[in-house]
Design an enzyme around this catalytic site. Structure first.
Site, short mmCIF file in Angstrom:
data_model
loop_
_atom_site.label_atom_id
_atom_site.label_comp_id
_atom_site.label_asym_id
_atom_site.label_seq_id
_atom_site.Cartn_x
_atom_site.Cartn_y
_atom_site.Cartn_z
CB SER A 54 33.77 42.68 41.26
OG SER A 54 32.82 42.58 42.31
CB VAL A 59 38.48 34.61 39.32
CG1 VAL A 59 39.95 34.86 39.07
CG2 VAL A 59 37.99 33.45 38.46
CB CYS A 60 37.83 38.90 42.44
SG CYS A 60 37.89 39.57 40.78
CB ALA A 61 36.21 35.43 46.20
#
Length: 169
Positions: A54, A59-61
């Site tokens: 997501s 972390v994904c950002a």
């Protein structure tokens, strides 16, 4: 397939496992504008498929920002970041973060990508979302690099991914 994936907890992944030397399945994901676009198969560009749980996680950002920065300096390379986020959330994230150099897509409708690439988490607290993975696909549609992150809270090995891309350029 079972992997240690969430702070030491073993989870199972559903779908067809795709590995190096396999033909990259062609799938459609939904863009920010609600139109579909294709990922996989043979194309005139090197494809980098980045799958994240997501965009609404640190972390994904960070991973998406990093690949957006790398894409700005690459030629003949198409980077697509795919999550199960709704397109509206992806659009808000991309606007806020200035994501302009990569494709961002959602697999929320049919989970075609997560099933075709074997990345749908089956059990545990994150059941129903995507595992973290990176695939580099050559212009013939062959997977030449795969990284399935053993721990979902860790970013991929950017240096190795970039070396694999540079081998193809």
């Amino acid at each position: 397939m079972a992997i240690t994936h969430l702070k030491g907890e073993e989870v199972n992944l559903l779908g067809n496992e795709v590995n190096v030397s396999d033909q990259a399945p062609i799938v459609k994901v939904v863009g920010q504008d609600l139109n579909e676009f294709e990922i996989g198969g043979a194309k005139d560009v090197i494809q980098v498929l980045v799958v994240v749980p997501s965009l609404d996680t640190p972390v994904c950002a960070a991973e998406t920002r990093k690949f957006n920065e790398e894409a700005a300096r690459l030629t003949n390379v198409e980077i697509s970041v795919v999550s199960l986020d709704l397109p509206f959330a992806m659009g808000r994230f991309c606007t806020t973060e200035g994501i302009e150099n990569i494709n961002v897509g959602s697999d929320f409708r049919n989970k075609d990508l997560t099933n075709a690439y074997g990345l749908l988490i089956e059990n545990g607290p994150l059941a129903g979302i995507a595992a973290r993975a990176v695939f580099v696909i050559d212009t013939n549609g062959i997977v030449v690099y795969k990284e399935l992150c053993e721990e979902i809270t860790k970013e991929p090995d950017y240096d190795t991914v970039m070396k694999e891309i540079e081998k193809l350029i």
